[in-house]
Structure formats: C-alpha cells, structure tokens
Design an enzyme around this catalytic site. Structure first.
Site, PDB file in Angstrom:
ATOM      1  N   ASN A  73      -5.002   3.517  11.693  1.00 26.58           N
ATOM      2  CA  ASN A  73      -4.288   2.300  12.078  1.00 26.58           C
ATOM      3  C   ASN A  73      -3.942   2.249  13.563  1.00 26.58           C
ATOM      4  O   ASN A  73      -3.801   1.186  14.139  1.00 26.58           O
ATOM      5  CB  ASN A  73      -3.008   2.147  11.249  1.00 26.58           C
ATOM      6  CG  ASN A  73      -2.151   3.381  11.250  1.00 26.58           C
ATOM      7  OD1 ASN A  73      -2.618   4.472  10.938  1.00 26.58           O
ATOM      8  ND2 ASN A  73      -0.896   3.237  11.620  1.00 26.58           N
ATOM      9  N   THR A 105       7.451  -7.565 -13.474  1.00 24.25           N
ATOM     10  CA  THR A 105       6.667  -8.802 -13.597  1.00 24.25           C
ATOM     11  C   THR A 105       5.835  -9.019 -12.336  1.00 24.25           C
ATOM     12  O   THR A 105       6.369  -8.997 -11.226  1.00 24.25           O
ATOM     13  CB  THR A 105       7.616 -10.000 -13.801  1.00 24.25           C
ATOM     14  OG1 THR A 105       8.434  -9.718 -14.941  1.00 24.25           O
ATOM     15  CG2 THR A 105       6.854 -11.293 -14.008  1.00 24.25           C
ATOM     16  N   SER A 163      -3.984  -2.986   0.904  1.00 20.60           N
ATOM     17  CA  SER A 163      -2.827  -3.851   1.115  1.00 20.60           C
ATOM     18  C   SER A 163      -3.266  -5.291   1.372  1.00 20.60           C
ATOM     19  O   SER A 163      -4.250  -5.518   2.085  1.00 20.60           O
ATOM     20  CB  SER A 163      -2.070  -3.318   2.339  1.00 20.60           C
ATOM     21  OG  SER A 163      -0.952  -4.108   2.616  1.00 20.60           O
ATOM     22  N   GLY A 164      -2.515  -6.260   0.824  1.00 22.24           N
ATOM     23  CA  GLY A 164      -2.861  -7.676   0.983  1.00 22.24           C
ATOM     24  C   GLY A 164      -2.730  -8.173   2.408  1.00 22.24           C
ATOM     25  O   GLY A 164      -3.594  -8.896   2.914  1.00 22.24           O
ATOM     26  N   HIS A 165      -1.652  -7.756   3.084  1.00 21.79           N
ATOM     27  CA  HIS A 165      -1.362  -8.399   4.375  1.00 21.79           C
ATOM     28  C   HIS A 165      -2.192  -7.890   5.543  1.00 21.79           C
ATOM     29  O   HIS A 165      -2.037  -8.365   6.667  1.00 21.79           O
ATOM     30  CB  HIS A 165       0.142  -8.324   4.686  1.00 21.79           C
ATOM     31  CG  HIS A 165       0.665  -6.991   5.095  1.00 21.79           C
ATOM     32  ND1 HIS A 165       1.011  -6.717   6.390  1.00 21.79           N
ATOM     33  CD2 HIS A 165       0.923  -5.866   4.401  1.00 21.79           C
ATOM     34  CE1 HIS A 165       1.478  -5.474   6.463  1.00 21.79           C
ATOM     35  NE2 HIS A 165       1.427  -4.937   5.265  1.00 21.79           N
ATOM     36  N   ALA A 204       0.844  -1.196   0.000  1.00 24.39           N
ATOM     37  CA  ALA A 204       0.000   0.000   0.000  1.00 24.39           C
ATOM     38  C   ALA A 204       0.880   1.247   0.000  1.00 24.39           C
ATOM     39  O   ALA A 204       0.512   2.276  -0.571  1.00 24.39           O
ATOM     40  CB  ALA A 204      -0.917   0.004   1.214  1.00 24.39           C
ATOM     41  N   THR A 205       2.036   1.157   0.615  1.00 22.28           N
ATOM     42  CA  THR A 205       2.959   2.306   0.614  1.00 22.28           C
ATOM     43  C   THR A 205       3.291   2.691  -0.831  1.00 22.28           C
ATOM     44  O   THR A 205       3.271   3.874  -1.196  1.00 22.28           O
ATOM     45  CB  THR A 205       4.242   1.942   1.392  1.00 22.28           C
ATOM     46  OG1 THR A 205       3.875   1.608   2.732  1.00 22.28           O
ATOM     47  CG2 THR A 205       5.237   3.082   1.409  1.00 22.28           C
ATOM     48  N   CYS A 242       5.430   0.720  12.735  1.00 19.72           N
ATOM     49  CA  CYS A 242       6.627   1.390  12.212  1.00 19.72           C
ATOM     50  C   CYS A 242       7.174   2.403  13.212  1.00 19.72           C
ATOM     51  O   CYS A 242       8.374   2.561  13.366  1.00 19.72           O
ATOM     52  CB  CYS A 242       6.341   2.107  10.902  1.00 19.72           C
ATOM     53  SG  CYS A 242       4.715   1.856  10.281  1.00 19.72           S
ATOM     54  N   GLN A 302      -6.743   0.006   6.432  1.00 18.99           N
ATOM     55  CA  GLN A 302      -7.289  -0.609   7.643  1.00 18.99           C
ATOM     56  C   GLN A 302      -8.804  -0.815   7.580  1.00 18.99           C
ATOM     57  O   GLN A 302      -9.386  -1.346   8.525  1.00 18.99           O
ATOM     58  CB  GLN A 302      -6.931   0.231   8.887  1.00 18.99           C
ATOM     59  CG  GLN A 302      -5.450   0.368   9.142  1.00 18.99           C
ATOM     60  CD  GLN A 302      -4.819  -0.916   9.705  1.00 18.99           C
ATOM     61  OE1 GLN A 302      -5.513  -1.827  10.158  1.00 18.99           O
ATOM     62  NE2 GLN A 302      -3.495  -0.989   9.660  1.00 18.99           N
TER      63      GLN A 302
HETATM   64  N1  PLP Z   1      -1.624   2.897   5.577  1.00 13.35           N
HETATM   65  C1  PLP Z   1      -2.050   2.395   6.751  1.00 13.35           C
HETATM   66  C2  PLP Z   1      -3.217   3.033   7.437  1.00 13.35           C
HETATM   67  C3  PLP Z   1      -1.399   1.314   7.324  1.00 13.35           C
HETATM   68  O1  PLP Z   1      -1.825   0.831   8.494  1.00 13.35           O
HETATM   69  C4  PLP Z   1      -0.296   0.739   6.646  1.00 13.35           C
HETATM   70  C5  PLP Z   1       0.472  -0.349   7.266  1.00 13.35           C
HETATM   71  O2  PLP Z   1       0.664  -0.388   8.473  1.00 13.35           O
HETATM   72  C6  PLP Z   1       0.091   1.281   5.409  1.00 13.35           C
HETATM   73  C7  PLP Z   1      -0.590   2.359   4.912  1.00 13.35           C
HETATM   74  C8  PLP Z   1       1.216   0.693   4.625  1.00 13.35           C
HETATM   75  O3  PLP Z   1       0.833  -0.577   4.119  1.00 13.35           O
HETATM   76  P1  PLP Z   1       1.914  -1.566   3.496  1.00 13.35           P
HETATM   77  O4  PLP Z   1       2.487  -2.334   4.634  1.00 13.35           O
HETATM   78  O5  PLP Z   1       1.150  -2.444   2.543  1.00 13.35           O
HETATM   79  O6  PLP Z   1       2.907  -0.734   2.789  1.00 13.35           O
END
Ligand code: PLP
Length: 370
Positions: free
Chosen positions: A151, A234, A196-198, A71-72, A316, A179
């Site tokens: 988050n 890819t 984001s997948g995870h 997602a970043t 983070c 989230q």
């Molecule tokens: N945005 C939010 C609100 C998040 O909680 C996170 C991950 O903690 C991200 C963005 C970044 O996601 P990714 O780990 O897929 O880069």
C-alpha cells in the site's frame, strides 16, 4: 470551493457512479432483511448472492466469499485459522516486515496464545527473497501472510512462490490483496485472501475474506449465524451491491484501467524526474508512486500544497508521526523516510490533474530547497 486534486487512491478510491446508482434502491424502498424468510427478505438475499458472485469472479475458483465490514476484519477472521494449526504443534506465524498494520498487529496479538511471530525482512527494493524465506518456513509454521501489492510503495510480492513454499511445509497462506484486487492477477494457490470495497471504487464499510473450499474458520462474531456461522450480523444489501458492482466494473475495465494508469504513471515520472522512486521500479503496480527528494521537509510540503491530496506513508500511519515501517524496511535512513511522499492514481485521475499537481508540488519543493 474547488476540491483538491485527489492523488491518494491507496487510502481510498472515489465511489464509482455505477456503484452509487446500484446501491440506492437497497437503501430506499427495498429495505428487507436478507436473512428474513418472506418475499422482501428473499429479494434482498438474492441481491446479496449476486454481489457475492460478482466479488468472487475476481478471486480463485473453488472457494467461498465471506462478507465482512472491512479488509481489516477479514484479516482478523483469517488469522483464526491458526488455532487448528496449533493443535498440530505448529506455533509459528511469518508475516512480511512491510505488511499493513492489519496483518502485523493481528499477528502480534497471537503472541499471548503461544505463537512466535517472525517479521520477514525485504530487500532494498521492498521484495522478499524466496531463498531467505526458506530458512524461516518449517514444519512448525502455522501461517505465512504476504501482501500482493504494497500500500505504501506499490511493489508486487512473489505471492505464488511464497505460497508454494508455505504449502510444501504444511503451512497455510494468507494474502492481503487489498491493493491488488481488481487490478493485478491474484495467484490461485493461496488459502485465504482479504479484499476491501473502498479500494476498488466501491463503498466503505464492506470487505470480504475468500477461503479455499474446505478450510474451516472459528467464529469471529457470535450471533445469528450469518456468513456460514463465522461472522454473524445482518448484512447490508446496499453495501454488498455497491461492492459487487464495483468488482464487476474492475473486471470489465481491467485493461482499460491499466492502460490509463500506466499512462498517468509514465507522465508523472517525467514530471517528477528530479525525484527518486522508493521500491522496485519493475515489480510494481503503476498506480502507486512513492517518491523521495532528499532534504525535503514533507510536513511543510503538505501544508504548502493543500490543493493536492497526497500522502506521506500510509493513511493510518501518517497521522501518528512514526516513520513509515515500510520505507524503513527498505533500509532508508530516517531523514530519507521523512522526505518521501506517496502519489496514488486511479481510474478517475486525469493527465491534466497530474500536470497541475506536479506543478504545485515541484514549485513548493523548489521554494523550500533553494
Ligand atoms: N491492507 C492493505 C494493504 C491496505 O492498504 C488496507 C487499507 O489501507 C487494509 C489492509 C485495510 O483495509 P480496510 O480499510 O478495508 O480495513
């Protein structure tokens, strides 16, 4: 060795067994490059298309899903939309004070291109006021970015109203829905959505940016022209499949997951009734409980309670030693910020785990505060 009770579902979620099983064939025998023209390539391309549709199913209609590595990366890609806006004399970017670093730091990186960045304050519940925002958004605004679910504290922002305001001033609207995706409805009037997948029981290493049909983005990664030319490289059919299956599961389990998470949250609130809740108690996603016990040393609590995986601030920021910018934005004093913890529940969390974790945390707290 017994693994810790996992109460950190905002940092990441366990991989759904169904997603794991679906990924395996694409890691093993079906190794074709989805961008090759032969049969092996076409097979993998077809599975990527299926995954794209599964991910899109939980997003507004009339748009495109671009797969990214996270997602970043999706957020970094989305910000590229401001270049076109600058050509129209729009040089202001507005982001909420409580955004994730992926949004805050990407916005800040545009200062060198002549953009002015506003970090929009939130109220003591963590919610932005539309009335207050009205005096910031104007005909110089290029982009407004607001997250769906926070988050750190789980509060839900009025994204639809923010987007209406942005549009009525000719600005674009980006929603970081990481989230909320698969759990909370995403308003369909936004222009770009990062997911984001995870965070939805899918694999790490994959995210996506949804863009409204017709919105053009500059190339972020140059190369073979994959992903409509904006993000070359890819694709991994296994990661795409895992993400797609995870999204489909969220879709089909939506009510069941929510009921389960609400029960966990209600029970946790009973067990932690000596604690204060940070952020709004009604405009929130129940899978996130950010709690405070004034006077507590959370660093010591973490080392005393190693059998529960919980967090202080975002994953983070927690290693950085910096006080959480989100809790600070609510107006909490540094000592209050430092006595707050985040508990995150998910599909696989059980009531027994909540009870056991609460016992361990609360006994360590009583020993510390006595
Ligand atoms: N945005 C939010 C609100 C998040 O909680 C996170 C991950 O903690 C991200 C963005 C970044 O996601 P990714 O780990 O897929 O880069």
């Amino acid at each position: 060795m017994k693994s810790p009770i996992y109460l950190d579902n905002q940092a990441t979620t366990p991989l759904a067994p169904e997603a794991f099983d679906a990924m395996l064939p694409w890691l093993k025998d079906n190794f074709g490059n989805p961008h090759s023209a032969h049969k092996l390539g076409r097979q993998t391309a077809a599975i990527v298309d299926v995954a794209r549709e599964q991910v899109a199913e939980l997003l507004p209609k009339q748009g495109n899903v671009i797969f990214t590595g996270s997602a970043t990366e999706a957020i970094n890609l989305a910000f590229g939309a401001v270049y076109e806006q600058l050509k129209r004399g729009r040089n202001k970017i507005i982001v909420l004070e409580t955004e994730h670093a992926a949004v805050r730091d990407t916005a800040t990186s545009y200062v060198k291109f002549g953009f002015e960045i506003t970090f929009m304050p939130v109220d003591s519940y963590g919610i932005v006021s539309i009335e207050a925002l009205k005096s910031f958004v104007d005909n110089k605004t290029a982009l407004v970015a607001a997250m769906l679910v926070n988050n750190e504290i789980g509060v839900i922002q009025p994204v639809e109203a923010i987007s209406e305001l942005a549009h009525s001033n000719g600005a674009l609207m980006l929603c970081d829905a990481v989230q909320g995706y698969g759990r909370v409805a995403i308003p369909d009037n936004v222009d770009m959505i990062a997911v984001s997948g995870h965070k939805i029981y899918g694999p790490k290493g994959i995210g996506a940016l949804w863009t409204r049909a017709g919105l053009k983005l500059p190339t972020l990664i140059h190369g073979g022209g994959q992903e409509k030319g904006v993000r070359s490289g890819t694709l991994s059919p296994a990661l795409c499949t895992g993400f797609g299956v995870a999204a489909e599961l969220c879709d089909s389990n939506l009510n069941k997951d929510m009921e389960h998470i609400e029960k966990l949250s209600d029970y946790a609130q009973q067990l932690f009734d000596d604690w204060l809740i940070n952020g709004s108690t009604d405009q929130r996603y129940p899978g996130n409980l950010n709690l405070r016990r004034n006077g507590l040393d959370v660093g010591r609590l973490m080392s005393d309670v190693r059998d529960v995986a919980f967090s202080v601030g975002s994953a983070c920021a927690s290693g950085s030693g910096r006080p959480s910018h989100v809790l600070t934005a609510l107006g909490l004093a540094p000592a209050e910020v430092k006595s707050s913890i985040r508990l995150g529940f998910g599909r696989y969390t059980t009531m027994e785990e909540i009870e056991e974790a609460a016992n361990m945390i609360n006994s360590a707290v009583e020993a510390q505060l006595k």
